[in-house]
Design a protein around this motif. Structure first.
Motif, PDB file in Angstrom:
ATOM      1  N   UNK A 197       4.281  -6.458  42.316  1.00 20.54           N
ATOM      2  CA  UNK A 197       2.984  -6.616  41.658  1.00 20.54           C
ATOM      3  C   UNK A 197       2.708  -5.444  40.722  1.00 20.54           C
ATOM      4  N   UNK A 198       2.970  -4.227  41.183  1.00 20.94           N
ATOM      5  CA  UNK A 198       2.728  -3.042  40.352  1.00 20.94           C
ATOM      6  C   UNK A 198       3.593  -3.054  39.096  1.00 20.94           C
ATOM      7  N   UNK A 199       4.866  -3.447  39.253  1.00 10.15           N
ATOM      8  CA  UNK A 199       5.760  -3.510  38.094  1.00 10.15           C
ATOM      9  C   UNK A 199       5.270  -4.545  37.089  1.00 10.15           C
ATOM     10  N   UNK A 200       4.907  -5.726  37.570  1.00 17.66           N
ATOM     11  CA  UNK A 200       4.456  -6.785  36.667  1.00 17.66           C
ATOM     12  C   UNK A 200       3.165  -6.384  35.961  1.00 17.66           C
ATOM     13  N   UNK A 201       2.278  -5.736  36.688  1.00 15.05           N
ATOM     14  CA  UNK A 201       1.018  -5.281  36.089  1.00 15.05           C
ATOM     15  C   UNK A 201       1.298  -4.292  34.952  1.00 15.05           C
ATOM     16  N   UNK A 213       8.089 -11.349  32.176  1.00 16.15           N
ATOM     17  CA  UNK A 213       8.942 -12.396  32.755  1.00 16.15           C
ATOM     18  C   UNK A 213      10.353 -11.865  32.991  1.00 16.15           C
ATOM     19  N   UNK A 214      10.872 -11.095  32.050  1.00 11.29           N
ATOM     20  CA  UNK A 214      12.205 -10.503  32.214  1.00 11.29           C
ATOM     21  C   UNK A 214      12.244  -9.602  33.439  1.00 11.29           C
ATOM     22  N   UNK A 215      11.222  -8.751  33.592  1.00 15.42           N
ATOM     23  CA  UNK A 215      11.166  -7.846  34.746  1.00 15.42           C
ATOM     24  C   UNK A 215      11.113  -8.634  36.049  1.00 15.42           C
ATOM     25  N   UNK A 216      10.339  -9.714  36.071  1.00 14.55           N
ATOM     26  CA  UNK A 216      10.231 -10.540  37.280  1.00 14.55           C
ATOM     27  C   UNK A 216      11.567 -11.191  37.629  1.00 14.55           C
ATOM     28  N   UNK A 217      12.200 -11.827  36.656  1.00 13.47           N
ATOM     29  CA  UNK A 217      13.475 -12.499  36.926  1.00 13.47           C
ATOM     30  C   UNK A 217      14.558 -11.501  37.326  1.00 13.47           C
ATOM     31  N   UNK A 218      14.578 -10.344  36.665  1.00 11.26           N
ATOM     32  CA  UNK A 218      15.551  -9.308  37.035  1.00 11.26           C
ATOM     33  C   UNK A 218      15.343  -8.856  38.475  1.00 11.26           C
ATOM     34  N   UNK A 219      14.076  -8.693  38.859  1.00 12.61           N
ATOM     35  CA  UNK A 219      13.789  -8.191  40.201  1.00 12.61           C
ATOM     36  C   UNK A 219      14.173  -9.205  41.275  1.00 12.61           C
ATOM     37  N   UNK A 220      13.835 -10.483  41.079  1.00 14.30           N
ATOM     38  CA  UNK A 220      14.176 -11.454  42.125  1.00 14.30           C
ATOM     39  C   UNK A 220      15.680 -11.694  42.183  1.00 14.30           C
ATOM     40  N   UNK A 221      16.365 -11.617  41.037  1.00 21.17           N
ATOM     41  CA  UNK A 221      17.822 -11.788  41.049  1.00 21.17           C
ATOM     42  C   UNK A 221      18.510 -10.614  41.742  1.00 21.17           C
ATOM     43  N   UNK A 222      18.005  -9.407  41.528  1.00 23.68           N
ATOM     44  CA  UNK A 222      18.605  -8.212  42.124  1.00 23.68           C
ATOM     45  C   UNK A 222      18.303  -8.103  43.622  1.00 23.68           C
ATOM     46  N   UNK A 238      -2.144 -15.639  44.167  1.00 22.89           N
ATOM     47  CA  UNK A 238      -3.460 -16.002  43.627  1.00 22.89           C
ATOM     48  C   UNK A 238      -4.114 -14.816  42.933  1.00 22.89           C
ATOM     49  N   UNK A 239      -3.995 -13.623  43.530  1.00 23.28           N
ATOM     50  CA  UNK A 239      -4.622 -12.456  42.910  1.00 23.28           C
ATOM     51  C   UNK A 239      -3.954 -12.105  41.585  1.00 23.28           C
ATOM     52  N   UNK A 240      -2.635 -12.347  41.493  1.00 25.63           N
ATOM     53  CA  UNK A 240      -1.955 -12.143  40.211  1.00 25.63           C
ATOM     54  C   UNK A 240      -2.503 -13.103  39.159  1.00 25.63           C
ATOM     55  N   UNK A 241      -2.710 -14.363  39.551  1.00 31.59           N
ATOM     56  CA  UNK A 241      -3.288 -15.340  38.630  1.00 31.59           C
ATOM     57  C   UNK A 241      -4.677 -14.937  38.182  1.00 31.59           C
ATOM     58  N   UNK A 242      -5.479 -14.432  39.117  1.00 30.77           N
ATOM     59  CA  UNK A 242      -6.840 -13.990  38.769  1.00 30.77           C
ATOM     60  C   UNK A 242      -6.809 -12.796  37.823  1.00 30.77           C
ATOM     61  N   UNK A 243      -5.918 -11.846  38.114  1.00 27.11           N
ATOM     62  CA  UNK A 243      -5.794 -10.676  37.243  1.00 27.11           C
ATOM     63  C   UNK A 243      -5.383 -11.078  35.836  1.00 27.11           C
ATOM     64  N   UNK A 244      -4.375 -11.957  35.766  1.00 28.15           N
ATOM     65  CA  UNK A 244      -3.906 -12.409  34.460  1.00 28.15           C
ATOM     66  C   UNK A 244      -5.009 -13.164  33.733  1.00 28.15           C
ATOM     67  N   UNK A 245      -5.785 -13.957  34.470  1.00 26.83           N
ATOM     68  CA  UNK A 245      -6.912 -14.662  33.866  1.00 26.83           C
ATOM     69  C   UNK A 245      -7.920 -13.699  33.257  1.00 26.83           C
TER      70      UNK A 245
END
Length: 196
Positions: free
Chosen positions: A66-70, A88-97, A125-132
């Protein structure tokens, strides 16, 4: 009480991480206890129960994500396309690694334990709210409800697509990222154009 010793808990979580990375999301509690050099009942005693261990692992890893994506999405001086791409790149890299840990936390632990499932759902959900909120602030005139809908839609879309991509390693990550970025930019452009 030994379960309150933060150094001991950290050592036990390190053992759990090693086993999950080595054996995959189906790693057993017995294997985690053996890695830590203790019995399964002692492992549970430190965390209350299996649910407590799952939640401790979730807290340890999900907050990092969450901190990285933020950080990625809140970059200043970068347009929407650039921020979406880097996030999105950071997220995909993190889950793949961290594939085994990701599958353990989001699939196995969430399926086995309702408290962990609720915790993971609340974080998404909190990520969605933050992004909103970020979308509402960045898009003059876009109402808070519409911004929240877009924020949740984008988070859900990226998470679901990430799950699909992990099952299709033959698909180039860049193509996945650019496709998602295209959808996000088009949705934002359409939302703001409709206000004019």
């Amino acid at each position: 009480m030994s379960g309150r010793d933060p150094d001991r808990r950290r050592t036990l979580l390190d053992a759990a991480d090693r086993v999950i990375r080595r054996e995959g999301p189906e790693a057993s509690m017995a294997a985690i206890a053996a890695e830590a050099g203790i019995t399964k009942p002692i492992l549970y005693r430190h965390f209350g129960d299996k649910s407590g261990l799952y939640q401790a692992l979730a807290n340890r890893h999900v907050r990092t994500v969450v901190d990285l994506l933020r950080q990625q999405f809140e970059q200043t001086g970068t347009d929407l396309r650039g921020r979406a791409r880097s996030t999105i790149t950071a997220y995909l890299d993190m889950i793949a690694a961290n594939l085994s840990l990701y599958r353990f936390l989001f699939h196995r632990a969430g399926a086995e334990d309702s408290r962990t499932h609720s915790q993971m759902t609340a974080i998404v959900r909190s990520l969605g709210e933050e992004l909103g909120e970020v979308i509402a602030a960045a898009s003059e005139g876009l109402g808070p409800v519409r911004a929240q809908v877009l924020g949740h839609a984008f988070v859900g879309m990226v998470q679901a697509t990430g799950d699909w991509w992990l099952e299709h390693p033959e698909v180039d990550r860049t193509e996945v990222v650019e496709s998602l970025v295209g959808v996000i930019v088009a949705a934002m452009s359409s939302a703001t154009a409709s206000l004019r």
